[in-house]
Every structure is written in structure tokens, then in C-alpha cells.
Design a protein around this motif. Structure first.
Motif, PDB file in Angstrom:
ATOM      1  N   ALA A   1     -12.411  11.202 -45.840  1.00 23.13           N
ATOM      2  CA  ALA A   1     -12.231   9.995 -45.021  1.00 23.13           C
ATOM      3  C   ALA A   1     -11.061  10.169 -44.067  1.00 23.13           C
ATOM      4  O   ALA A   1     -11.084   9.677 -42.943  1.00 23.13           O
ATOM      5  CB  ALA A   1     -12.022   8.780 -45.909  1.00 23.13           C
ATOM      6  N   ALA A   2     -10.052  10.901 -44.507  1.00 20.50           N
ATOM      7  CA  ALA A   2      -8.845  11.056 -43.688  1.00 20.50           C
ATOM      8  C   ALA A   2      -8.846  12.394 -42.950  1.00 20.50           C
ATOM      9  O   ALA A   2      -7.808  12.864 -42.499  1.00 20.50           O
ATOM     10  CB  ALA A   2      -7.620  10.959 -44.587  1.00 20.50           C
ATOM     11  N   PHE A   3     -10.006  13.029 -42.831  1.00 18.89           N
ATOM     12  CA  PHE A   3     -10.062  14.396 -42.308  1.00 18.89           C
ATOM     13  C   PHE A   3     -10.827  14.433 -40.992  1.00 18.89           C
ATOM     14  O   PHE A   3     -11.730  13.641 -40.764  1.00 18.89           O
ATOM     15  CB  PHE A   3     -10.774  15.288 -43.327  1.00 18.89           C
ATOM     16  N   ASP A   4     -10.461  15.375 -40.146  1.00 24.18           N
ATOM     17  CA  ASP A   4     -11.201  15.540 -38.895  1.00 24.18           C
ATOM     18  C   ASP A   4     -11.318  17.033 -38.600  1.00 24.18           C
ATOM     19  O   ASP A   4     -10.470  17.812 -39.022  1.00 24.18           O
ATOM     20  CB  ASP A   4     -10.447  14.832 -37.758  1.00 24.18           C
ATOM     21  N   LEU A   5     -12.366  17.408 -37.876  1.00 22.60           N
ATOM     22  CA  LEU A   5     -12.530  18.816 -37.529  1.00 22.60           C
ATOM     23  C   LEU A   5     -12.469  18.967 -36.016  1.00 22.60           C
ATOM     24  O   LEU A   5     -13.006  18.137 -35.284  1.00 22.60           O
ATOM     25  CB  LEU A   5     -13.889  19.331 -38.032  1.00 22.60           C
ATOM     26  N   ARG A   6     -11.840  20.047 -35.561  1.00 26.04           N
ATOM     27  CA  ARG A   6     -11.784  20.310 -34.120  1.00 26.04           C
ATOM     28  C   ARG A   6     -12.673  21.503 -33.809  1.00 26.04           C
ATOM     29  O   ARG A   6     -12.776  22.447 -34.595  1.00 26.04           O
ATOM     30  CB  ARG A   6     -10.348  20.589 -33.695  1.00 26.04           C
ATOM     31  N   TRP A   7     -13.312  21.424 -32.630  1.00 29.07           N
ATOM     32  CA  TRP A   7     -14.256  22.474 -32.215  1.00 29.07           C
ATOM     33  C   TRP A   7     -13.823  23.051 -30.890  1.00 29.07           C
ATOM     34  O   TRP A   7     -13.289  22.355 -30.037  1.00 29.07           O
ATOM     35  CB  TRP A   7     -15.666  21.873 -32.099  1.00 29.07           C
TER      36      TRP A   7
END
Ligand code: AMP
Length: 426
Positions: free
Chosen positions: A317-323
Motif C-alpha cells: 500500500a505504501a510502495f511505488d515502482l518507477r519505470w
């Protein structure tokens, strides 16, 4: 973190490559691995299906995280056995892995959760299946209910073809026990894309999307294979369609599995048909794809290991991914004869030259080192990935690297990415 990757294909080499770049990594093993994973990890001679030996190895070597590549060990209970042993596994329990292990299970789940999918009917009896097909007419899709290594689906364009498929699956045992029950489906029309989601039981994070080329021949002709190439991102899956697929397909599936007490942790792979009525589910897989992984991970900028740990620990929930911006194209080099009987092992040269092509990344599949030489050991031998600002540039990088490889017994398709290029989005 001490990490064990399970499997031996291009997907697992790409996983090892991405994990090896993590500052969190202390030690990496791959069971059983290939000549490519041996450069990044310590290969362990344990087969992907030997659950008892994998668990014993993980316990004996203080492994913190197991990352399974293929579906079969998950369907057979690898994640459950690891959980009992107190070891994290970034893959679902056998109960949740039924999403891939049983077509009927998935279709029932779709109906229960209101997930859009092809209309369907299940049959345990060949005569009833034939009667249904005769009444319904063609085109129609005949599927073996169980795991059939990609050989369990026939998209029949005539009633006769559907009847042959029913006979092959139910009476001739073409896919063994997997064919003792069938699912017969409406044939969906549209463009097909693969959407990946990293899941922690409750939350789902996009892990990229791709389009693959399953047929062995150029122009998508000839027999089906495990996959001859893929590219990412697929232009057909607009951000709005991806949101629709997450909201209408991925999240409802997770919610339904959690409600049943069998939450899904790991990577959920949705095969989608982009129909005139919006995205519809063709199938779920419970792991990454091969060769899709080889074009997804080179685009991932974030730390894969941190993301997999967050999924295992219920913290997405507190995570994000960068591309990275741009595109990636993965071209599979297979041994002559594939997907039939393949040429015997033969030497492959020129990989260093290929790897030095700007934007190129090489992943091994069926390879081994013998007497210091790199040799092929099976059908899908290498995946050559190219990255660039767009699909055209990524293709150019991939094929420049392919051309630097000296392997007379190998072949590849020269048209990977043609759907995207044909749209003028190259
Ligand atoms: P599956 O193993 O379920 O992914 O099926 C293999 C392939 O068959 C898919 O990738 C599709 O190209 C095709 N397929 C499966 N189900 C359908 C359907 N209901 N309508 C059209 N094509 C389908």
C-alpha cells in the motif's frame, strides 16, 4: 538478504539480473539455473519441482526470500512448504495458485467476483461437450481444465475442429489428466495483452504490461511455442484501459481470494483481450511470463528485491515502482527444430560482442558451459533484449545484438514488435 531464485530459463536469468542490482542483496542462488545465472548467482543442482530439497536448501542456507519463476512448483505447494518452514516466498499458496492450475476454478471465481470473461461451460463428458459445440457452432474455444504446458487450448474455427479437440483431450489423452475435464468458451475478439501485478494479498501494484508472439513463424504463423518474443509497453493498452483492467479484473480477483481465506501473494499475470466492450480476462497465470519478463525488468528502475519483499510482507500500500521511459523488445533465439525436436547441443559464440551493443541485454535460457564453451541444451536458448526510446529503436538494438551472435544452429523471428510498429508507434 539471501535470495534463492527457482527455475532455469530466460525469465529466471532476468530475475537474477534485476535482483543482483539490489543494494539489499547479500547472496543469490539459482536452482537449477543456467550458464547465464551462473555469472550472477551460485547455481544449485536442485530441480524446480523438488519441493522438499528446495525447502531443505533454503533452511540450511538461511535463505530470506525464495522467488519462484515457473508455475508448477507453486501449484504443487512450494509457497506453503516454505511458509511452514518460516521462509518468505514471493509466490502464491497452492490454494491461490489454482488460478493457473484449474480453468474451472478461475471461471467460477470470475463469475463470483463479477470479472468480465468469455461465456463458458464445463464438461466432464465428451458426448455432452460434442453436443454443446454442435448446438453452439464455431468459432469456439476448447480448453483442457488442468495444467497442460501451453498445449491445452484450441481456438476452433469450425465445429469439426472443436470436435477433434474434444476427442484429443478427453479420449486420446493428449494432455494427460489435465484433459479429463474441459472448459468450452465463447471466442473473444480483440487485441491480446499481458498485464502483470505485484500483489501482497490485499493490494496490487502494476508490474508492467507486454505483448508476446507465441507462434514460431514470422507474421504470427506456424505452431504455438512457449513464446518467441515480446515487447513492452504495448501501445494498445492505454493508461485508461490498464486502470479498467486493475479495477475490473485484478482487484476483484484479489478481493475474492482474500474473502475465501486464500489471499494471493506474488505476481498475478492477467492475459487480457481488449474487446469492443473493454478488457476481458482470457486467463490468469500466477507468475511472470517468459519471455515477457525479459522485456519488463530492463524497464524497471526501482529495486525489484525491495518490491518483492514488500509484497511478501503485506506492505505494498505504501510502495511505488518507477519505470524507465521508452520501450523494450525481447527476441528469443531458439535451437533449429523448435518447438518440435531440436538440434543437438551446439556451441554459441559472440555473446560478448552482442552484449556490447548499446541498449542490448542478453539472457540465457537452455544453456550450459561445457569444457569452457557455451552450448545450447534445449529449445529456447537465449533472449536478446533491446531497449530504446521507442519500439523501433529497441528492435534495432535487439537485432544488432542478434546479428553479433555466431550460432549456426539457432534461429529467431525477425519481426518481433510488428504489431506496435504497424501502428506507427515505433
Ligand atoms: P490460454 O492458455 O487460456 O491463455 O489460451 C491460449 C491462447 O488461446 C490465448 O493466448 C488466446 O490467444 C487464445 N484464447 C484463449 N481463450 C480464448 C477466448 N475465449 N477467445 C479467443 N481466444 C482465446
Amino acid at each position: 538478504m539471501r535470495v534463492l531464485v527457482v527455475g532455469s530459463g530466460g525469465r529466471e536469468h532476468a530475475l537474477c539480473w534485476a535482483l543482483a542490482a539490489s543494494p539489499l542483496l547479500a547472496k543469490l542462488w539459482c536452482a537449477p539455473g543456467n550458464a547465464g545465472t551462473a555469472d550472477l548467482a551460485e547455481n544449485v543442482p536442485i530441480g524446480a519441482l523438488d519441493i522438499a530439497a528446495l525447502v531443505a536448501f533454503a533452511l540450511g542456507n538461511q535463505v530470506d526470500l525464495v522467488v519462484p519463476g515457473p508455475e508448477a512448483p507453486l501449484v504443487a505447494g512450494l509457497a506453503d512448504a516454505l511458509e511452514t518452514a518460516g521462509i518468505r516466498c514471493c509466490g502464491p499458496s497452492a490454494a491461490a495458485a489454482r488460478l493457473e492450475g484449474s480453468k474451472t476454478f478461475t471461471k467460477e471465481l470470475c463469475d463470483a467476483a463479477g470479472i468480465p470473461t468469455a461465456l463458458w461451460e464445463r464438461f466432464d463428458d465428451a458426448a455432452a461437450a460434442r453436443a454443446f459445440v454442435a448446438k453452439r457452432g464455431a468459432p469456439v474455444v476448447v480448453k483442457a481444465d488442468g495444467l497442460a504446458a501451453g498445449k491445452g487450448v484450441v481456438v476452433a474455427t469450425s465445429v469439426a475442429e472443436a470436435e477433434t479437440a474434444i476427442t484429443d483431450f478427453m479420449e486420446r489423452g493428449r494432455v494427460g489428466d489435465a484433459g479429463s475435464a474441459l472448459v468450452i468458451e465463447e471466442c473473444l475478439v480483440g487485441e491480446e495483452v499481458s498485464l502483470f501485478a505485484l500483489c501482497d494479498g490485499t493490494n496490487a501494484l502494476p508490474l508492467g504490461a507486454a505483448q508476446d508472439h507465441k507462434r514460431v513463424g514470422e507474421g504470427d504463423t506456424g505452431p504455438n511455442t512457449g513464446g518467441m518474443g515480446a515487447y513492452s509497453p504495448p501501445p494498445a493498452l492505454t493508461p485508461a484501459l490498464q486502470r479498467a483492467a486493475f479495477d475490473g479484473i485484478i482487484r476483484p480477483a484479489l478481493a475474492e481470494l482474500a474473502r475465501r481465506g486464500t489471499p494471493f501473494r506474488g505476481i498475478l499475470f492477467a492475459g487480457l483481450m481488449l474487446t469492443a466492450d473493454g478488457p476481458k480476462l482470457i486467463e490468469f497465470n500466477v507468475r511472470l511470463g517468459d519471455p515477457e519478463t525479459q522485456c519488463l525488468l530492463p524497464r524497471l528502475q526501482s529495486d525489484l528485491l525491495a518490491a518483492l519483499l514488500a509484497a511478501c510482507d503485506g506492505e505494498l500500500a505504501a510502495f511505488d515502482l518507477r519505470w524507465r521511459p521508452g520501450a523494450a523488445v525481447a527476441v528469443v533465439m531458439a535451437a533449429r527444430g523448435y518447438p518440435g525436436e531440436v538440434a543437438p547441443p551446439s556451441e554459441i559464440r559472440g555473446l560478448d560482442r552482442a552484449a556490447s551493443v548499446p541498449g542490448a541485454q542478453l539472457f540465457h535460457g537452455a544453456t550450459a558451459r561445457r569444457d569452457g564453451r557455451l552450448v545450447s541444451t534445449g529449445g529456447r536458448v537465449l533472449t536478446v533484449c533491446g531497449t530504446g526510446p521507442d519500439v523501433r529503436a529497441a528492435c534495432d538494438a535487439a537485432y544488432a545484438a542478434v546479428d553479433a551472435i555466431d550460432w549456426p544452429d539457432g534461429f529467431c523471428r525477425r519481426d518481433i514488435g510488428w504489431h506496435a510498429l504497424g501502428r506507427g508507434q515505433g
